[in-house]
Design an enzyme around this catalytic site. Structure first.
Site, PDB file in Angstrom:
ATOM      1  N   CYS A  14       0.840  -1.194   0.000  1.00 37.18           N
ATOM      2  CA  CYS A  14       0.000   0.000   0.000  1.00 37.18           C
ATOM      3  C   CYS A  14       0.879   1.249   0.000  1.00 37.18           C
ATOM      4  CB  CYS A  14      -0.947   0.128   1.189  1.00 37.18           C
ATOM      5  SG  CYS A  14      -1.943  -1.334   1.475  1.00 37.18           S
ATOM      6  N   ARG A  39       2.916   0.311  -5.458  1.00 37.60           N
ATOM      7  CA  ARG A  39       2.776  -0.421  -4.194  1.00 37.60           C
ATOM      8  C   ARG A  39       1.440  -1.159  -4.096  1.00 37.60           C
ATOM      9  NH1 ARG A  39       6.694   1.442  -0.702  1.00 37.60           N
ATOM     10  NH2 ARG A  39       5.617   0.554   1.070  1.00 37.60           N
ATOM     11  N   TRP A  86      -3.086  -2.488  -1.734  1.00 39.15           N
ATOM     12  CA  TRP A  86      -2.852  -3.817  -2.296  1.00 39.15           C
ATOM     13  C   TRP A  86      -3.456  -4.779  -1.284  1.00 39.15           C
ATOM     14  CZ3 TRP A  86      -0.036  -8.419  -1.359  1.00 39.15           C
ATOM     15  CH2 TRP A  86       0.210  -9.212  -2.493  1.00 39.15           C
ATOM     16  N   ASN A 112      -0.199   1.571   6.065  1.00 40.33           N
ATOM     17  CA  ASN A 112       0.524   0.579   5.269  1.00 40.33           C
ATOM     18  C   ASN A 112       1.198  -0.344   6.282  1.00 40.33           C
ATOM     19  OD1 ASN A 112       3.794   0.808   3.711  1.00 40.33           O
ATOM     20  ND2 ASN A 112       2.346  -0.868   3.632  1.00 40.33           N
ATOM     21  N   GLY A 113       0.768  -1.589   6.324  1.00 36.83           N
ATOM     22  CA  GLY A 113       1.358  -2.490   7.304  1.00 36.83           C
ATOM     23  C   GLY A 113       0.357  -3.533   7.745  1.00 36.83           C
ATOM     24  N   GLU A 497      14.136 -14.847 -17.830  1.00 33.31           N
ATOM     25  CA  GLU A 497      13.699 -13.452 -17.708  1.00 33.31           C
ATOM     26  C   GLU A 497      12.760 -13.078 -18.866  1.00 33.31           C
ATOM     27  OE1 GLU A 497      13.507 -11.434 -15.457  1.00 33.31           O
ATOM     28  OE2 GLU A 497      13.335  -9.472 -16.360  1.00 33.31           O
ATOM     29  N   LYS A 501       8.947 -11.798 -18.310  1.00 36.00           N
ATOM     30  CA  LYS A 501       8.443 -10.523 -18.839  1.00 36.00           C
ATOM     31  C   LYS A 501       7.144 -10.760 -19.600  1.00 36.00           C
ATOM     32  CE  LYS A 501      10.063  -8.264 -16.960  1.00 36.00           C
ATOM     33  NZ  LYS A 501      10.933  -8.525 -15.940  1.00 36.00           N
ATOM     34  N   GLU A 504       4.195 -11.797 -17.234  1.00 32.99           N
ATOM     35  CA  GLU A 504       3.796 -10.712 -16.325  1.00 32.99           C
ATOM     36  C   GLU A 504       2.883  -9.699 -17.006  1.00 32.99           C
ATOM     37  OE1 GLU A 504       7.148  -9.289 -13.182  1.00 32.99           O
ATOM     38  OE2 GLU A 504       7.746  -9.158 -15.254  1.00 32.99           O
ATOM     39  N   HIS A 520      13.051 -33.253 -22.011  1.00 32.37           N
ATOM     40  CA  HIS A 520      12.537 -33.941 -20.826  1.00 32.37           C
ATOM     41  C   HIS A 520      11.121 -33.478 -20.465  1.00 32.37           C
ATOM     42  CE1 HIS A 520      16.377 -35.833 -20.252  1.00 32.37           C
ATOM     43  NE2 HIS A 520      16.973 -34.652 -20.281  1.00 32.37           N
ATOM     44  N   LYS A 619       4.909  -3.723  -7.619  1.00 25.50           N
ATOM     45  CA  LYS A 619       6.345  -3.530  -7.864  1.00 25.50           C
ATOM     46  C   LYS A 619       7.169  -3.936  -6.649  1.00 25.50           C
ATOM     47  CE  LYS A 619       9.625  -1.381 -10.340  1.00 25.50           C
ATOM     48  NZ  LYS A 619       9.969  -2.496 -11.217  1.00 25.50           N
TER      49      LYS A 619
END
Ligand code: G6P
Length: 624
Positions: A14, A39, A86, A112-113, A497, A501, A504, A520, A619
């Site tokens: 948050c 956030r 969030w 926030n917490g 990576e 990307k 996401e 495999h 993020k």
């Protein structure tokens, strides 16, 4: 500089913003919340006081929805608090959105917490007649403050101080009292909080980005500190009631770095910033005339690095991929055994760590909860902890013994791009630094590699010129449901990576694999609808990768290959090729990742996805 240990616990995300002064608070808080959307963006809310009264607006979804929701309403006022959420406890909804109010609706809080003992407190408060509107722990905290104020008959600052001494958990909070429009109260423990100091005005936020355009003078509130903020001054105390003299620091951040600068998305801007960010990351760290690497941040630990027998890298997400690229580099040049661990796994499996080990924690944000917890465990067991971090002054640089900043500048796009290449740049420098200390590299080879490393920003620049080609390839595969990314050696972290990307930001299911592992399992998935991206540059595994390409073509897969400039062999087999400049194998991750970032970006844009703020992601993941 990375500074000493400061105990921090994991906390939820948050973003919070507060303003008290003489300007219109609404646009300041809205703009600030937009900067903090990295956030979380599940819901947003603002409480604002004006001469006639008080208004609260809340809306599920992004800050822009809140803005639209309040468009024709009264948003005037010079004191306000705002929040972007969030969700963890309680679904994203208007009701669960912050600010939350006390029982009498007088006090409002943004938080926030996490308040860990909220359910016991809630029960007690219900018994005392409190009624709750939301499912959040935050609402319990503000009711507790109210209850304490009523019982103790104290001022609000004292009531908040007493309440915070009662709760267990982590928080950054700002409280507004609608009956007292001359003050805000802020406090922190474990979640970041910055106070911007203006003339006759103060700004409060989770980080400095909402503050930078108004003032460069900031106070980083410390854990267990509480501040009474009035237009004409501020009082900071510790929770044990001892008055503190806050240190005002000057921000080095530039406003332009927080804006899109003509690009359609932050992610694209950040991809295009990489020639500069890689250069910034190397600046002052290479002395080409004498073929030497200087890493001031870890200088104190040069001997330890020279003699270390085992390095453990801990990280999450993209930073973990950078760590894997680092493993190959450090083992190759420094000849030290390296293990790369997911911080979330490491922290829960009683890892074998001793004081002889060096643990390197990699994090863009410097706030990732799992990485922080893993650091604490390694530290308890006596290891030396070095950090590689992008955000200056974040929590991880504070809890590591020493470290190296990546200096990529603020990264706003949720999907990491320039932070990754900066992390890999630092790891390349670190590998060569270790090799230099240990003498596992000849000075001529070191000079050659350092000279070549300095040309990487230019090579990245030429790669970016392929943007249109990559866009056209993106248009051919944009409707795929699945995609494979394959590479060998240092091409493997690149494949991982590239896949991350794509998944996401475009929501296409993508997997990265070592190319040889394809037989495999993943080979069973290949048909004419499956795009397979190969890292097929001319390095030690070139011929083997060519065989893997043939295996995919034999099953009618669509091959997109990242190849070395001038390559003809792969071109004959692949459906699409993207060339990267010829370079030593050590620099493959720095170069080959760039086209994959662009590929993911264009596919996501073509699919109409929210590139900068993909669904369900944040993020900075400050929750485990
Ligand atoms: C989140 C972000 C990723 C990032 C990861 C680790 O998942 O969306 O981009 O790689 O966290 O974050 P850190 O800040 O520790 O590098």
């Amino acid at each position: 500089m990375f500074i000493d240990y400061l105990s921090l616990k994991s906390k939820i995300m948050c973003g919070i913003v507060g303003y008290i002064g003489f300007r219109d608070a609404w646009p300041i808080v809205i703009k600030g919340l937009k900067r903090l959307e990295y956030r979380g963006y599940d819901s947003a809310g603002i409480a604002i006081i004006n001469h006639e009264g008080f208004n609260v607006y809340k809306k599920v979804g992004k800050v822009s929805y809140l803005e639209a929701h309040a468009e024709n309403q009264d948003t005037s006022g010079y004191i306000a608090i705002g929040h972007t959420r969030w969700a963890t406890h309680g679904i994203p909804s208007d009701l669960n959105s912050h600010p939350h109010a006390s029982n009498d609706n007088r006090l409002h809080i943004i938080h926030n917490g996490i308040i860990e003992n909220y359910s016991t407190l809630k029960e007690e408060l219900i018994n005392r007649g409190h009624k709750f509107k939301s499912e959040t722990d935050t609402e319990v905290l503000i009711h507790l403050v109210e209850e304490i104020q009523n019982i103790e008959q104290t001022d609000l600052l004292e009531a908040v101080r007493l309440a915070l001494n009662t709760v267990i958990g982590a928080y950054a909070i700002v409280i507004l009292d609608r009956e007292n429009p001359g003050q805000l109260i802020a406090a922190r423990k474990g979640s970041p909080l910055v106070i911007g100091v203006g003339e006759g005005e103060y700004f409060i936020a989770s980080d400095a980005t909402p503050i930078i355009e108004y003032t460069k003078n900031v106070i980083y509130l410390k854990d267990n500190e509480i501040a009474l903020v009035k237009r004409d001054g501020l009082l900071v105390k510790r929770l044990d009631n001892v008055i503190q003299t806050p240190l005002i620091q000057e921000l080095e951040m530039k406003l332009e770095s927080l804006e899109k600068g003509g690009f359609e998305h932050f992610m694209l801007k950040e991809i295009f910033e990489q020639p500069r960010s890689i250069k910034d990351c190397m600046r002052g760290r290479i002395i080409p005339e004498i073929g030497k690497v200087e890493l001031g941040g870890v200088k104190e630990y040069a001997d330890k690095l020279k003699n270390v027998e085992r390095i453990i890298i801990i990280a999450c997400g993209t930073s973990w991929h950078a760590g894997l690229a680092g493993e190959y580099l450090i083992e190759e040049y420094g000849r030290v055994s390296v293990e790369v661990e997911y911080a979330s796994e490491f922290r829960y499996r009683n890892p074998i760590i001793s004081e002889n080990d060096i643990v390197i924690a990699i994090s863009q944000s410097g706030e990732t909860a799992d990485t922080m917890a893993a650091i604490e465990i390694a530290k308890e067991r006596g290891a030396t902890i070095l950090g590689i971090c992008n955000v200056v002054g974040a929590s991880i640089p504070r809890i590591t013994h020493a470290g190296v900043y990546t200096h990529a500048g603020p990264e706003i796009g949720v999907a990491s791009t320039k932070a990754f290449t900066a992390q890999v740049t630092v790891l390349t420098l670190l590998a060569l630094y270790i090799a230099q200390q240990k003498g596992t590299i000849t000075s001529s080879k070191l000079t050659r590699l350092l000279t070549e490393l300095e040309t990487i920003p230019e090579k990245v620049q030429t790669l970016l010129a392929d943007n249109d080609l990559i866009k056209s390839i993106a248009s051919k595969i944009k409707n795929a449901s699945n995609c494979l990314f394959l590479g060998r050696g240092s091409g493997f972290p690149v494949a991982l990576e590239g896949a991350l990307k794509l998944k996401e930001i475009s929501y296409i299911h993508a997997e990265g694999y070592p190319a040889a592992e394809m037989k495999h399992g993943p080979i069973a998935l290949i048909d004419e609808a499956m795009p397979v991206v190969f890292i097929a540059t001319k390095n030690s595994s070139y011929d083997k990768v060519i065989s893997n390409i043939q295996e995919v073509k034999a099953r009618k897969g669509i091959v997109i290959a990242i190849v070395t400039q001038g390559d003809t062999k792969v071109r004959e087999m692949a459906d699409y090729c993207i060339e990267i400049p010829d370079a030593d194998e050590a620099f493959l991750p720095l170069l080959a990742t760039i086209p994959l970032q662009l590929l993911a970006y264009h596919i996501a844009v073509m699919r109409g996805c929210n590139v900068d703020q993909p669904r369900n992601l944040a993020k900075s993941v400050t929750v485990e």
